[in-house]
Design an enzyme around this catalytic site. Sequence first.
Site, PDB file in Angstrom:
ATOM      1  N   TYR A 175       0.850  -1.203   0.000  1.00 42.09           N
ATOM      2  CA  TYR A 175       0.000   0.000   0.000  1.00 42.09           C
ATOM      3  C   TYR A 175       0.881   1.247   0.000  1.00 42.09           C
ATOM      4  O   TYR A 175       0.673   2.166  -0.801  1.00 42.09           O
ATOM      5  CB  TYR A 175      -0.926  -0.018   1.219  1.00 42.09           C
ATOM      6  CG  TYR A 175      -1.841   1.181   1.305  1.00 42.09           C
ATOM      7  CD1 TYR A 175      -2.930   1.333   0.451  1.00 42.09           C
ATOM      8  CD2 TYR A 175      -1.622   2.189   2.256  1.00 42.09           C
ATOM      9  CE1 TYR A 175      -3.769   2.434   0.526  1.00 42.09           C
ATOM     10  CE2 TYR A 175      -2.455   3.293   2.346  1.00 42.09           C
ATOM     11  CZ  TYR A 175      -3.527   3.409   1.479  1.00 42.09           C
ATOM     12  OH  TYR A 175      -4.351   4.502   1.555  1.00 42.09           O
TER      13      TYR A 175
HETATM   14  N1  LIG Z   1      -9.243   6.068   5.265  1.00 49.26           N
HETATM   15  C1  LIG Z   1      -7.990   6.431   5.452  1.00 49.26           C
HETATM   16  O1  LIG Z   1      -7.463   6.445   6.589  1.00 49.26           O
HETATM   17  C2  LIG Z   1      -7.152   6.893   4.276  1.00 49.26           C
HETATM   18  C3  LIG Z   1      -5.927   7.524   4.553  1.00 49.26           C
HETATM   19  C4  LIG Z   1      -5.131   7.943   3.493  1.00 49.26           C
HETATM   20  C5  LIG Z   1      -5.565   7.768   2.188  1.00 49.26           C
HETATM   21  N2  LIG Z   1      -6.760   7.154   1.929  1.00 49.26           N
HETATM   22  C6  LIG Z   1      -7.133   7.004   0.531  1.00 49.26           C
HETATM   23  O2  LIG Z   1      -8.339   7.703   0.303  1.00 49.26           O
HETATM   24  C7  LIG Z   1      -9.031   7.134  -0.819  1.00 49.26           C
HETATM   25  C8  LIG Z   1     -10.492   6.918  -0.446  1.00 49.26           C
HETATM   26  O3  LIG Z   1     -10.540   5.942   0.581  1.00 49.26           O
HETATM   27  P1  LIG Z   1     -11.625   5.939   1.745  1.00 49.26           P
HETATM   28  O4  LIG Z   1     -10.877   6.013   3.015  1.00 49.26           O
HETATM   29  O5  LIG Z   1     -12.720   6.902   1.479  1.00 49.26           O
HETATM   30  O6  LIG Z   1     -12.112   4.422   1.598  1.00 49.26           O
HETATM   31  P2  LIG Z   1     -13.550   3.762   1.262  1.00 49.26           P
HETATM   32  O7  LIG Z   1     -14.586   4.333   2.155  1.00 49.26           O
HETATM   33  O8  LIG Z   1     -13.296   2.298   1.285  1.00 49.26           O
HETATM   34  O9  LIG Z   1     -13.812   4.254  -0.240  1.00 49.26           O
HETATM   35  C9  LIG Z   1     -13.116   3.722  -1.339  1.00 49.26           C
HETATM   36  C10 LIG Z   1     -13.839   4.127  -2.594  1.00 49.26           C
HETATM   37  O10 LIG Z   1     -13.103   3.638  -3.737  1.00 49.26           O
HETATM   38  C11 LIG Z   1     -14.028   3.044  -4.626  1.00 49.26           C
HETATM   39  N3  LIG Z   1     -13.345   2.043  -5.466  1.00 49.26           N
HETATM   40  C12 LIG Z   1     -12.565   1.001  -5.097  1.00 49.26           C
HETATM   41  N4  LIG Z   1     -12.143   0.321  -6.168  1.00 49.26           N
HETATM   42  C13 LIG Z   1     -12.648   0.970  -7.261  1.00 49.26           C
HETATM   43  C14 LIG Z   1     -12.572   0.756  -8.662  1.00 49.26           C
HETATM   44  N5  LIG Z   1     -11.888  -0.280  -9.181  1.00 49.26           N
HETATM   45  N6  LIG Z   1     -13.202   1.633  -9.490  1.00 49.26           N
HETATM   46  C15 LIG Z   1     -13.902   2.669  -8.979  1.00 49.26           C
HETATM   47  N7  LIG Z   1     -14.030   2.923  -7.673  1.00 49.26           N
HETATM   48  C16 LIG Z   1     -13.418   2.071  -6.821  1.00 49.26           C
HETATM   49  C17 LIG Z   1     -15.092   2.424  -3.720  1.00 49.26           C
HETATM   50  O11 LIG Z   1     -16.331   2.275  -4.402  1.00 49.26           O
HETATM   51  P3  LIG Z   1     -16.887   0.906  -5.038  1.00 49.26           P
HETATM   52  O12 LIG Z   1     -16.520  -0.194  -4.087  1.00 49.26           O
HETATM   53  O13 LIG Z   1     -18.356   1.175  -5.161  1.00 49.26           O
HETATM   54  O14 LIG Z   1     -16.227   0.783  -6.360  1.00 49.26           O
HETATM   55  C18 LIG Z   1     -15.240   3.545  -2.682  1.00 49.26           C
HETATM   56  O15 LIG Z   1     -16.127   4.543  -3.147  1.00 49.26           O
HETATM   57  C19 LIG Z   1      -8.286   5.837  -1.159  1.00 49.26           C
HETATM   58  O16 LIG Z   1      -7.457   6.069  -2.272  1.00 49.26           O
HETATM   59  C20 LIG Z   1      -7.448   5.579   0.087  1.00 49.26           C
HETATM   60  O17 LIG Z   1      -6.286   4.847  -0.196  1.00 49.26           O
HETATM   61  C21 LIG Z   1      -7.556   6.721   2.943  1.00 49.26           C
END
Ligand SMILES: NC(=O)c1ccc[n+]([C@@H]2O[C@H](COP(=O)([O-])OP(=O)(O)OC[C@H]3O[C@@H](n4cnc5c(N)ncnc54)[C@H](OP(=O)(O)O)[C@@H]3O)[C@@H](O)[C@H]2O)c1
Length: 274
Positions: free
Chosen positions: A148
Amino acid sequence: MKSSRKVQIVLLTGGSSGIGAATARLLAENGMTVYSGSRRGTAGEPREGIIPIRLDVNDENSCREAVDRIVSEQGRLDAVICNAGNGIYGPIEGTTDDEARYQFETCVFGGLKTIQACLPVMRKQGFGRIITVTSVMAILQLPYQGLYSAAKAAMMSLSESLSMELKGTGIQCCSILPGDVATGFTAARTFTAYSKSPDCPYRKQMEKNLAQIEKDENSGMAPAVIGKAILRQLRRRRMSIRKIPRIDYKLVGFVVRILPEEWKIPILAKLYHA
Ligand SMILES: NC(=O)c1ccc[n+]([C@@H]2O[C@H](COP(=O)([O-])OP(=O)(O)OC[C@H]3O[C@@H](n4cnc5c(N)ncnc54)[C@H](OP(=O)(O)O)[C@@H]3O)[C@@H](O)[C@H]2O)c1
Protein backbone atom coordinates in the site's frame (compact mmCIF):
# COMPACT_ATOMS: atom_id res chain seq x y z
CA MET A 1 -3.05 28.99 -20.51
CA LYS A 2 -6.26 29.64 -18.53
CA SER A 3 -5.22 28.63 -15.01
CA SER A 4 -7.72 31.08 -13.44
CA ARG A 5 -10.87 29.48 -14.96
CA LYS A 6 -13.42 28.56 -12.30
CA VAL A 7 -13.81 24.84 -11.61
CA GLN A 8 -17.44 23.78 -12.34
CA ILE A 9 -17.45 20.27 -13.77
CA VAL A 10 -15.66 17.53 -11.85
CA LEU A 11 -15.07 13.81 -12.30
CA LEU A 12 -14.49 12.09 -8.96
CA THR A 13 -13.58 8.42 -8.57
CA GLY A 14 -14.46 6.41 -5.47
CA GLY A 15 -17.50 8.56 -4.73
CA SER A 16 -19.69 5.84 -3.18
CA SER A 17 -18.06 5.93 0.25
CA GLY A 18 -15.81 7.74 2.74
CA ILE A 19 -13.59 10.55 1.48
CA GLY A 20 -15.12 10.48 -2.02
CA ALA A 21 -18.73 10.71 -0.80
CA ALA A 22 -17.89 13.57 1.58
CA THR A 23 -15.93 15.41 -1.13
CA ALA A 24 -18.75 15.05 -3.65
CA ARG A 25 -21.20 16.55 -1.12
CA LEU A 26 -18.93 19.51 -0.34
CA LEU A 27 -18.16 20.32 -3.96
CA ALA A 28 -21.86 20.11 -4.88
CA GLU A 29 -22.77 22.38 -1.95
CA ASN A 30 -20.29 24.84 -3.38
CA GLY A 31 -21.94 24.96 -6.77
CA MET A 32 -19.92 22.37 -8.69
CA THR A 33 -21.38 19.51 -10.73
CA VAL A 34 -19.76 16.26 -9.64
CA TYR A 35 -19.86 13.05 -11.67
CA SER A 36 -19.32 10.66 -8.81
CA GLY A 37 -17.93 7.37 -10.11
CA SER A 38 -17.63 3.99 -8.43
CA ARG A 39 -18.28 0.34 -9.23
CA ARG A 40 -21.46 0.52 -7.13
CA GLY A 41 -22.50 3.63 -9.02
CA THR A 42 -24.19 5.18 -5.99
CA ALA A 43 -23.45 8.35 -4.08
CA GLY A 44 -25.56 8.24 -0.91
CA GLU A 45 -28.64 10.48 -0.66
CA PRO A 46 -29.63 11.95 -4.06
CA ARG A 47 -28.40 15.55 -4.06
CA GLU A 48 -28.45 18.39 -6.55
CA GLY A 49 -25.06 18.68 -8.21
CA ILE A 50 -24.06 15.02 -7.77
CA ILE A 51 -24.49 12.65 -10.69
CA PRO A 52 -23.66 9.06 -9.66
CA ILE A 53 -22.07 7.01 -12.42
CA ARG A 54 -20.86 3.45 -12.69
CA LEU A 55 -17.11 3.53 -13.16
CA ASP A 56 -14.39 0.93 -12.68
CA VAL A 57 -10.98 2.60 -12.73
CA ASN A 58 -9.42 -0.75 -13.61
CA ASP A 59 -11.24 -0.73 -16.93
CA GLU A 60 -9.86 1.66 -19.54
CA ASN A 61 -13.15 1.74 -21.49
CA SER A 62 -15.11 2.55 -18.37
CA CYS A 63 -12.84 5.57 -17.69
CA ARG A 64 -13.10 6.76 -21.30
CA GLU A 65 -16.90 6.34 -21.35
CA ALA A 66 -17.21 8.44 -18.17
CA VAL A 67 -15.16 11.26 -19.71
CA ASP A 68 -17.07 11.07 -23.02
CA ARG A 69 -20.37 11.30 -21.18
CA ILE A 70 -19.28 14.35 -19.20
CA VAL A 71 -18.00 16.15 -22.28
CA SER A 72 -21.14 15.36 -24.27
CA GLU A 73 -23.41 16.54 -21.42
CA GLN A 74 -21.37 19.52 -20.17
CA GLY A 75 -19.03 20.42 -23.01
CA ARG A 76 -16.09 20.55 -20.57
CA LEU A 77 -14.26 18.77 -17.78
CA ASP A 78 -12.52 21.11 -15.37
CA ALA A 79 -11.14 18.72 -12.76
CA VAL A 80 -10.60 15.08 -11.96
CA ILE A 81 -10.16 13.72 -8.45
CA CYS A 82 -8.51 10.29 -8.45
CA ASN A 83 -9.65 8.98 -5.11
CA ALA A 84 -10.71 5.34 -5.71
CA GLY A 85 -8.56 3.06 -3.62
CA ASN A 86 -8.22 -0.04 -1.48
CA GLY A 87 -5.71 -1.50 0.94
CA ILE A 88 -4.04 -4.86 1.30
CA TYR A 89 -2.38 -5.95 4.54
CA GLY A 90 0.39 -8.48 5.11
CA PRO A 91 4.17 -8.89 5.32
CA ILE A 92 6.12 -8.35 2.11
CA GLU A 93 7.54 -11.85 2.51
CA GLY A 94 4.86 -14.19 1.25
CA THR A 95 2.85 -11.58 -0.70
CA THR A 96 1.99 -13.20 -4.02
CA ASP A 97 2.34 -11.50 -7.40
CA ASP A 98 -1.43 -11.43 -7.76
CA GLU A 99 -1.88 -9.80 -4.37
CA ALA A 100 0.76 -7.18 -5.14
CA ARG A 101 -0.82 -6.52 -8.55
CA TYR A 102 -4.27 -6.22 -6.94
CA GLN A 103 -2.95 -3.36 -4.77
CA PHE A 104 -1.24 -1.55 -7.64
CA GLU A 105 -4.11 -2.18 -10.06
CA THR A 106 -6.55 0.23 -8.38
CA CYS A 107 -4.23 2.60 -6.53
CA VAL A 108 -1.72 3.17 -9.34
CA PHE A 109 -2.92 1.86 -12.72
CA GLY A 110 -6.51 2.88 -11.94
CA GLY A 111 -5.39 6.46 -11.25
CA LEU A 112 -3.20 6.41 -14.33
CA LYS A 113 -6.07 5.20 -16.57
CA THR A 114 -8.38 7.87 -15.17
CA ILE A 115 -5.84 10.64 -15.73
CA GLN A 116 -5.00 9.43 -19.24
CA ALA A 117 -8.71 9.43 -20.14
CA CYS A 118 -9.06 13.07 -18.99
CA LEU A 119 -5.88 14.56 -20.42
CA PRO A 120 -6.87 14.91 -24.12
CA VAL A 121 -9.97 16.93 -23.14
CA MET A 122 -8.06 19.10 -20.67
CA ARG A 123 -5.25 19.69 -23.14
CA LYS A 124 -7.76 20.80 -25.80
CA GLN A 125 -9.44 23.15 -23.32
CA GLY A 126 -6.11 24.55 -22.15
CA PHE A 127 -7.30 24.05 -18.58
CA GLY A 128 -7.58 21.26 -16.03
CA ARG A 129 -7.01 20.27 -12.44
CA ILE A 130 -5.81 16.78 -11.53
CA ILE A 131 -6.00 15.84 -7.85
CA THR A 132 -4.76 12.46 -6.66
CA VAL A 133 -5.72 11.27 -3.19
CA THR A 134 -2.62 9.44 -2.04
CA SER A 135 -1.70 9.11 1.67
CA VAL A 136 0.84 10.20 4.29
CA MET A 137 2.02 6.63 3.79
CA ALA A 138 3.47 7.80 0.49
CA ILE A 139 6.17 9.52 2.56
CA LEU A 140 5.97 7.50 5.77
CA GLN A 141 6.24 3.81 4.97
CA LEU A 142 4.76 1.40 7.50
CA PRO A 143 5.34 -2.31 8.16
CA TYR A 144 2.80 -4.88 6.89
CA GLN A 145 1.37 -2.26 4.53
CA GLY A 146 4.44 -2.19 2.31
CA LEU A 147 2.51 -2.70 -0.91
CA TYR A 148 0.00 0.00 0.00
CA SER A 149 2.80 2.43 0.96
CA ALA A 150 4.63 1.64 -2.28
CA ALA A 151 1.48 2.13 -4.38
CA LYS A 152 0.73 5.51 -2.77
CA ALA A 153 4.35 6.63 -3.20
CA ALA A 154 4.20 5.59 -6.86
CA MET A 155 1.02 7.59 -7.46
CA MET A 156 2.45 10.67 -5.74
CA SER A 157 5.58 10.36 -7.84
CA LEU A 158 3.53 10.10 -11.05
CA SER A 159 1.58 13.21 -10.11
CA GLU A 160 4.79 15.19 -9.61
CA SER A 161 6.40 14.05 -12.87
CA LEU A 162 3.14 14.81 -14.67
CA SER A 163 3.00 18.34 -13.30
CA MET A 164 6.38 18.98 -14.97
CA GLU A 165 5.34 17.38 -18.25
CA LEU A 166 2.20 19.52 -18.34
CA LYS A 167 4.05 22.80 -17.87
CA GLY A 168 2.52 25.48 -20.08
CA THR A 169 -0.68 23.53 -20.86
CA GLY A 170 -2.88 25.16 -18.18
CA ILE A 171 -3.27 21.78 -16.47
CA GLN A 172 -2.13 21.50 -12.84
CA CYS A 173 -1.58 18.51 -10.56
CA CYS A 174 -1.88 18.17 -6.80
CA SER A 175 -1.40 15.21 -4.53
CA ILE A 176 -3.43 15.18 -1.29
CA LEU A 177 -1.86 13.07 1.47
CA PRO A 178 -4.47 12.20 4.12
CA GLY A 179 -3.53 10.76 7.50
CA ASP A 180 -5.99 8.49 9.35
CA VAL A 181 -9.59 9.01 8.23
CA ALA A 182 -12.62 7.15 9.61
CA THR A 183 -14.19 5.55 6.50
CA GLY A 184 -15.18 2.20 5.02
CA PHE A 185 -11.50 1.68 4.15
CA THR A 186 -10.77 -0.22 7.38
CA ALA A 187 -13.60 -2.74 6.90
CA ALA A 188 -12.81 -3.12 3.19
CA ARG A 189 -9.11 -3.92 3.82
CA THR A 190 -8.04 -7.30 2.46
CA PHE A 191 -5.35 -9.58 3.84
CA THR A 192 -2.71 -11.63 2.09
CA ALA A 193 -3.15 -15.40 2.38
CA TYR A 194 0.31 -15.66 3.98
CA SER A 195 -0.64 -13.18 6.74
CA LYS A 196 -3.50 -15.51 7.74
CA SER A 197 -1.55 -18.74 7.73
CA PRO A 198 -1.07 -20.18 11.27
CA ASP A 199 2.70 -20.52 10.85
CA CYS A 200 3.28 -16.99 9.56
CA PRO A 201 6.33 -15.85 11.61
CA TYR A 202 5.05 -12.25 11.82
CA ARG A 203 1.77 -13.15 13.56
CA LYS A 204 2.52 -11.69 16.99
CA GLN A 205 3.83 -8.35 15.70
CA MET A 206 1.00 -8.14 13.15
CA GLU A 207 -1.69 -8.62 15.79
CA LYS A 208 -0.42 -5.60 17.73
CA ASN A 209 0.20 -3.60 14.57
CA LEU A 210 -3.25 -4.28 13.13
CA ALA A 211 -5.01 -3.44 16.42
CA GLN A 212 -3.15 -0.13 16.46
CA ILE A 213 -3.76 0.90 12.87
CA GLU A 214 -7.46 -0.05 13.04
CA LYS A 215 -7.82 2.00 16.24
CA ASP A 216 -6.04 4.96 14.60
CA GLU A 217 -8.26 4.76 11.52
CA ASN A 218 -11.52 4.29 13.41
CA SER A 219 -10.75 7.30 15.59
CA GLY A 220 -9.37 9.21 12.61
CA MET A 221 -10.55 12.52 11.20
CA ALA A 222 -13.89 12.95 9.45
CA PRO A 223 -13.72 12.47 5.67
CA ALA A 224 -15.06 16.01 5.22
CA VAL A 225 -11.67 17.33 6.44
CA ILE A 226 -10.12 15.88 3.28
CA GLY A 227 -13.06 17.12 1.19
CA LYS A 228 -12.42 20.66 2.46
CA ALA A 229 -8.72 20.41 1.59
CA ILE A 230 -9.68 19.31 -1.94
CA LEU A 231 -12.20 22.13 -2.29
CA ARG A 232 -9.57 24.68 -1.19
CA GLN A 233 -7.15 23.39 -3.82
CA LEU A 234 -9.77 23.57 -6.57
CA ARG A 235 -10.42 27.20 -5.68
CA ARG A 236 -6.78 28.26 -5.66
CA ARG A 237 -5.31 29.95 -8.70
CA ARG A 238 -2.24 27.72 -8.32
CA MET A 239 -2.68 24.34 -6.62
CA SER A 240 -0.07 22.98 -4.20
CA ILE A 241 2.04 20.15 -5.61
CA ARG A 242 1.60 18.17 -2.34
CA LYS A 243 -0.84 18.89 0.46
CA ILE A 244 -1.07 17.15 3.82
CA PRO A 245 -4.38 18.11 5.48
CA ARG A 246 -4.48 19.00 9.20
CA ILE A 247 -1.70 20.51 11.26
CA ASP A 248 -0.77 17.37 13.25
CA TYR A 249 -0.16 15.34 10.08
CA LYS A 250 1.66 18.30 8.49
CA LEU A 251 3.98 18.21 11.48
CA VAL A 252 4.47 14.45 11.02
CA GLY A 253 5.32 15.14 7.36
CA PHE A 254 7.85 17.77 8.39
CA VAL A 255 9.54 15.48 10.95
CA VAL A 256 9.68 12.63 8.43
CA ARG A 257 11.38 14.97 5.95
CA ILE A 258 14.11 16.14 8.31
CA LEU A 259 14.84 12.87 10.14
CA PRO A 260 17.67 10.77 8.70
CA GLU A 261 16.43 7.36 7.52
CA GLU A 262 18.76 5.66 10.02
CA TRP A 263 16.67 7.21 12.81
CA LYS A 264 13.27 7.27 11.15
CA ILE A 265 13.05 3.55 10.33
CA PRO A 266 13.91 2.21 13.85
CA ILE A 267 11.50 4.75 15.43
CA LEU A 268 8.65 3.74 13.09
CA ALA A 269 9.44 0.04 13.58
CA LYS A 270 9.08 0.50 17.34
CA LEU A 271 5.95 2.65 17.15
CA TYR A 272 4.29 0.21 14.74
CA HIS A 273 5.32 -3.06 16.41
CA ALA A 274 7.52 -4.46 13.64
N1 LIG B 1 -9.24 6.07 5.27
C1 LIG B 1 -7.99 6.43 5.45
O1 LIG B 1 -7.46 6.45 6.59
C2 LIG B 1 -7.15 6.89 4.28
C3 LIG B 1 -5.93 7.52 4.55
C4 LIG B 1 -5.13 7.94 3.49
C5 LIG B 1 -5.56 7.77 2.19
N2 LIG B 1 -6.76 7.15 1.93
C6 LIG B 1 -7.13 7.00 0.53
O2 LIG B 1 -8.34 7.70 0.30
C7 LIG B 1 -9.03 7.13 -0.82
C8 LIG B 1 -10.49 6.92 -0.45
O3 LIG B 1 -10.54 5.94 0.58
P1 LIG B 1 -11.62 5.94 1.75
O4 LIG B 1 -10.88 6.01 3.01
O5 LIG B 1 -12.72 6.90 1.48
O6 LIG B 1 -12.11 4.42 1.60
P2 LIG B 1 -13.55 3.76 1.26
O7 LIG B 1 -14.59 4.33 2.15
O8 LIG B 1 -13.30 2.30 1.29
O9 LIG B 1 -13.81 4.25 -0.24
C9 LIG B 1 -13.12 3.72 -1.34
C10 LIG B 1 -13.84 4.13 -2.59
O10 LIG B 1 -13.10 3.64 -3.74
C11 LIG B 1 -14.03 3.04 -4.63
N3 LIG B 1 -13.34 2.04 -5.47
C12 LIG B 1 -12.57 1.00 -5.10
N4 LIG B 1 -12.14 0.32 -6.17
C13 LIG B 1 -12.65 0.97 -7.26
C14 LIG B 1 -12.57 0.76 -8.66
N5 LIG B 1 -11.89 -0.28 -9.18
N6 LIG B 1 -13.20 1.63 -9.49
C15 LIG B 1 -13.90 2.67 -8.98
N7 LIG B 1 -14.03 2.92 -7.67
C16 LIG B 1 -13.42 2.07 -6.82
C17 LIG B 1 -15.09 2.42 -3.72
O11 LIG B 1 -16.33 2.28 -4.40
P3 LIG B 1 -16.89 0.91 -5.04
O12 LIG B 1 -16.52 -0.19 -4.09
O13 LIG B 1 -18.36 1.17 -5.16
O14 LIG B 1 -16.23 0.78 -6.36
C18 LIG B 1 -15.24 3.55 -2.68
O15 LIG B 1 -16.13 4.54 -3.15
C19 LIG B 1 -8.29 5.84 -1.16
O16 LIG B 1 -7.46 6.07 -2.27
C20 LIG B 1 -7.45 5.58 0.09
O17 LIG B 1 -6.29 4.85 -0.20
C21 LIG B 1 -7.56 6.72 2.94
